[in-house]
Design a protein around this motif. Structure first.
Motif, PDB file in Angstrom:
ATOM      1  N   ILE A  22      43.785 106.320 -61.501  1.00 41.71           N
ATOM      2  CA  ILE A  22      44.602 105.113 -61.643  1.00 41.71           C
ATOM      3  C   ILE A  22      46.084 105.470 -61.629  1.00 41.71           C
ATOM      4  N   ASP A  23      46.478 106.491 -62.358  1.00 42.57           N
ATOM      5  CA  ASP A  23      47.891 106.869 -62.428  1.00 42.57           C
ATOM      6  C   ASP A  23      48.429 107.287 -61.057  1.00 42.57           C
ATOM      7  N   ALA A  41      41.895  99.438 -67.401  1.00 40.17           N
ATOM      8  CA  ALA A  41      40.654  98.673 -67.531  1.00 40.17           C
ATOM      9  C   ALA A  41      39.963  98.546 -66.182  1.00 40.17           C
ATOM     10  N   ASP A  42      40.750  98.484 -65.098  1.00 43.23           N
ATOM     11  CA  ASP A  42      40.160  98.412 -63.755  1.00 43.23           C
ATOM     12  C   ASP A  42      39.322  99.643 -63.452  1.00 43.23           C
ATOM     13  N   SER A  43      39.692 100.775 -64.055  1.00 39.06           N
ATOM     14  CA  SER A  43      38.968 102.012 -63.750  1.00 39.06           C
ATOM     15  C   SER A  43      37.513 101.933 -64.177  1.00 39.06           C
ATOM     16  N   LEU A  46      35.843  99.910 -61.332  1.00 44.59           N
ATOM     17  CA  LEU A  46      35.895 100.609 -60.046  1.00 44.59           C
ATOM     18  C   LEU A  46      35.248 101.986 -60.102  1.00 44.59           C
ATOM     19  N   TYR A  47      34.806 102.380 -61.267  1.00 44.29           N
ATOM     20  CA  TYR A  47      34.247 103.717 -61.461  1.00 44.29           C
ATOM     21  C   TYR A  47      33.140 104.008 -60.450  1.00 44.29           C
ATOM     22  N   GLY A  48      33.252 105.152 -59.779  1.00 42.49           N
ATOM     23  CA  GLY A  48      32.231 105.562 -58.827  1.00 42.49           C
ATOM     24  C   GLY A  48      32.546 105.204 -57.394  1.00 42.49           C
ATOM     25  N   GLU A  53      38.369 102.629 -51.473  1.00 43.00           N
ATOM     26  CA  GLU A  53      37.771 101.379 -51.933  1.00 43.00           C
ATOM     27  C   GLU A  53      38.535 100.787 -53.113  1.00 43.00           C
ATOM     28  N   TYR A  54      39.233 101.619 -53.871  1.00 43.56           N
ATOM     29  CA  TYR A  54      40.124 101.083 -54.901  1.00 43.56           C
ATOM     30  C   TYR A  54      41.166 100.172 -54.238  1.00 43.56           C
TER      31      TYR A  54
END
Length: 217
Positions: A22-23, A41-43, A46-48, A53-54
């Motif tokens: 994210i950073d 929180a988005d992480s 979006l995990y995986g 795709e992020y």
């Protein structure tokens, strides 16, 4: 011949990388002049997903070409600034002791979707390189829609013409990891950290503590 343990890296043997992603993504968005940003929180949601795709999630599916450009900038930043990529990541609890126990009796390999340069960085920062000497850690680089080589290809090549194993043990956090059983069979351990939900896929075991694998050693 004993067993072959097939490990995933991100989300399995390490934790914390989702925050670094994210950073770095937000810094790249800033440099490209975008005003939108990811939150930590988005992480979780979006995990995986693959890095591009992020960006298609944030900017829209029709932004694929630009998302690939942003992804490449992320990789360049992470490879030129390992401290930024690796800040806050650490081995999953009990990973070294479980890897040592497995390596003392069986063969183990690691197959990651990341790129070769960043895989070497991660293993060094996590101090896990001793468990995966040369020829046992593979970077697949699955970071485009048309990427042809998969984890299954790597495992198939590793098994071809090699020794026969009494059992294959697959440990990962994703559906693609669990599908490796289609290559040579084996027991599938789906792992996830306490802060995440188990991914939706078939598995023989669902674990949140790597020490549960010691029963398979």
């Amino acid at each position: 011949m004993g067993k072959l343990f097939v490990w995933d890296l991100h989300g399995t043997l390490e934790r914390g990388n989702h925050r670094a992603v994210i950073d770095i993504s937000n810094e790249v968005l800033r440099r490209f002049g975008h005003h939108r940003r990811f939150t930590h929180a988005d992480s979780i949601d979006l995990y995986g997903k693959k890095w591009y795709e992020y960006f298609t999630w944030l900017l829209g599916d029709d932004a694929y070409a630009h998302a690939m450009e942003l992804q490449e900038a992320c990789f360049e930043m992470s490879e030129s600034n390992p401290n930024m990529q690796c800040e806050g990541i650490e081995p999953t609890p009990h990973a070294p002791e479980v890897l040592a126990a497995v390596g003392g009796r069986h063969e183990q390999i690691l197959i990651s979707n990341t790129r070769p340069a960043t895989l070497a960085i991660f293993l060094k920062v996590l101090r896990l390189e001793e468990f995966f000497p040369e020829g046992t850690a593979f970077a697949v680089d699955q970071h485009s829609r048309d990427a042809e080589r998969t984890k299954a290809h790597v495992l198939r090549d590793h098994l071809a013409g090699g020794p026969r194993y009494d059992e294959i043990v697959i440990i990962g956090d994703s559906p693609s990891d669990m599908r490796l059983a289609e290559v040579g069979g084996g027991s599938r351990y789906l792992f996830t950290h306490p802060e995440f939900r188990f991914r939706d896929c078939e598995a023989d075991h669902r674990i949140r503590d790597l020490r549960e694998l010691l029963t398979a050693v």
